[in-house]
Design an enzyme around this catalytic site. Structure first.
Site, PDB file in Angstrom:
ATOM      1  CE  LYS A 207       6.456  -1.907 -32.409  1.00  0.00           C
ATOM      2  NZ  LYS A 207       7.100  -1.718 -31.124  1.00  0.00           N
ATOM      3  NE  ARG A 247      13.633  -2.900 -32.841  1.00  0.00           N
ATOM      4  CZ  ARG A 247      12.756  -3.551 -33.592  1.00  0.00           C
ATOM      5  NH1 ARG A 247      11.606  -3.000 -33.910  1.00  0.00           N
ATOM      6  NH2 ARG A 247      13.032  -4.774 -34.020  1.00  0.00           N
TER       7      ARG A 247
HETATM    8  N1  PMM Z   1       9.428  -3.656 -31.219  1.00  0.00           N
HETATM    9  C1  PMM Z   1       9.572  -4.817 -31.877  1.00  0.00           C
HETATM   10  C2  PMM Z   1      10.740  -5.591 -31.726  1.00  0.00           C
HETATM   11  N2  PMM Z   1      11.746  -5.166 -30.928  1.00  0.00           N
HETATM   12  N3  PMM Z   1      12.629  -3.555 -29.463  1.00  0.00           N
HETATM   13  C3  PMM Z   1      12.511  -2.416 -28.784  1.00  0.00           C
HETATM   14  N4  PMM Z   1      13.509  -1.997 -27.965  1.00  0.00           N
HETATM   15  N5  PMM Z   1      11.393  -1.637 -28.882  1.00  0.00           N
HETATM   16  C4  PMM Z   1      10.334  -1.989 -29.671  1.00  0.00           C
HETATM   17  O1  PMM Z   1       9.332  -1.247 -29.701  1.00  0.00           O
HETATM   18  C5  PMM Z   1      10.428  -3.219 -30.395  1.00  0.00           C
HETATM   19  C6  PMM Z   1      11.622  -3.992 -30.259  1.00  0.00           C
HETATM   20  C7  PMM Z   1       8.483  -5.304 -32.790  1.00  0.00           C
HETATM   21  O2  PMM Z   1       8.545  -4.702 -34.028  1.00  0.00           O
HETATM   22  P1  PMM Z   1       9.106  -5.417 -35.398  1.00  0.00           P
HETATM   23  O3  PMM Z   1       8.412  -6.750 -35.508  1.00  0.00           O
HETATM   24  O4  PMM Z   1       8.768  -4.473 -36.488  1.00  0.00           O
HETATM   25  O5  PMM Z   1      10.585  -5.587 -35.265  1.00  0.00           O
END
Ligand code: PMM
Length: 268
Positions: A207, A247
């Site tokens: 991020k 994650r």
């Molecule tokens: N961050 C992203 C997408 N989905 N879900 C949860 N539960 N927590 C998060 O912090 C989260 C998520 C965005 O990140 P990406 O674009 O790298 O998937």
């Protein structure tokens, strides 16, 4: 939790795993590296993102979930939409990862309840196009206390819709209507979230706040794929504090960091 973004536009890996076969192959790779579960998403939630059509989101995630579920993988679906959640559960997913905590469409809570699915309630205030607007960045009681209060409201909504307590997982939602400093405070104070009584999931991988931390002297952000070492330190920190899952994009790097930390007795 290994991330499989079946999107053309996610901030860190958009477009790389957009074809079904590529997404499935990526899932295989993450499982081989030791992921305990995979999070399959068809909508980019990055700041400024526009939403896909429901039909497109379905076409992205359902075939990937069907294939990986048939092979025995434990899967979550990263969606805010009841229709997508329902189709994903029917295709074999066991977890709904709703970044909006039911705010984008409360119908998703009923779907989770009816299927007795695990439901991830993330802290969220607005869709990508507007989530970093100033009025969504105000935390009147400080970021930790305010996020806790807002999560409690969403937990109540989930319970009222019939989701059982032992099916609820919470997530402070790093980067979603948060400044870099907010994210660091939420990480440092992660144990506060355990006090709500639910397993905690955290997504820090790649991020932008890591890009700021590691920025060049001229202010250029560290590129998304070169933020892994900093993230691995966070992974160890979170494991020490007993989070349920992190994650992550790079499962191998996270597992390596955890193996070293375990060998040193830093974590159990
Ligand atoms: N961050 C992203 C997408 N989905 N879900 C949860 N539960 N927590 C998060 O912090 C989260 C998520 C965005 O990140 P990406 O674009 O790298 O998937």
């Amino acid at each position: 939790m290994g991330i499989v973004n079946v999107t053309p536009d996610s901030f860190s890996d958009g477009g790389r795993f957009f074809a079904t076969d590529d997404a499935v192959a990526h899932g295989h790779q993450l499982l081989a590296q030791g992921a305990d579960l995979l999070d399959i998403g068809g909508e980019s939630t990055r700041p400024g993102a526009t939403r896909p059509l429901v039909a497109d989101e379905l076409a992205r995630v359902v075939p990937v979930i069907e294939t990986l579920a048939q092979e025995g993988a434990t899967l979550s679906v990263d969606t805010m939409r009841p229709e997508v959640a329902e189709a994903a559960l029917k295709a074999g997913a066991k977890i709904i990862n709703d970044v909006s905590g039911g705010l984008a469409d409360p119908g998703i809570l009923k779907v989770a309840a009816e299927h007795d699915a695990t439901y991830v309630v993330m802290h969220w205030r607005a869709h990508g196009a507007e989530m970093q607007h100033d009025d969504h960045l105000v935390y009147a009681d400080g970021v930790i206390a305010t996020v806790k209060q807002e999560l409690e409201q969403r937990i109540e909504a989930a319970r009222a819709a019939g989701i059982q307590d032992d099916n609820i997982v919470i997530d402070p939602g790093l980067g979603f209507s948060k400044t870099a400093d907010d994210n660091w405070q939420l990480l440092a104070g992660v144990e506060e979230f355990h006090k709500l009584g639910y397993p905690v999931l955290v997504g820090a991988s790649r991020k932008t706040f890591l890009g700021h931390l590691l920025a060049a002297p001229d202010g250029t952000l560290r590129p998304v794929t070169e933020r892994e070492s900093a993230h691995d330190a966070i992974t160890v920190f979170l494991a020490q504090r007993g989070v349920w899952a992190t994650r992550v994009h790079d499962v191998r790097a996270a597992k390596d960091a955890l193996a070293a930390a375990a060998r040193l007795g830093m974590i159990r």
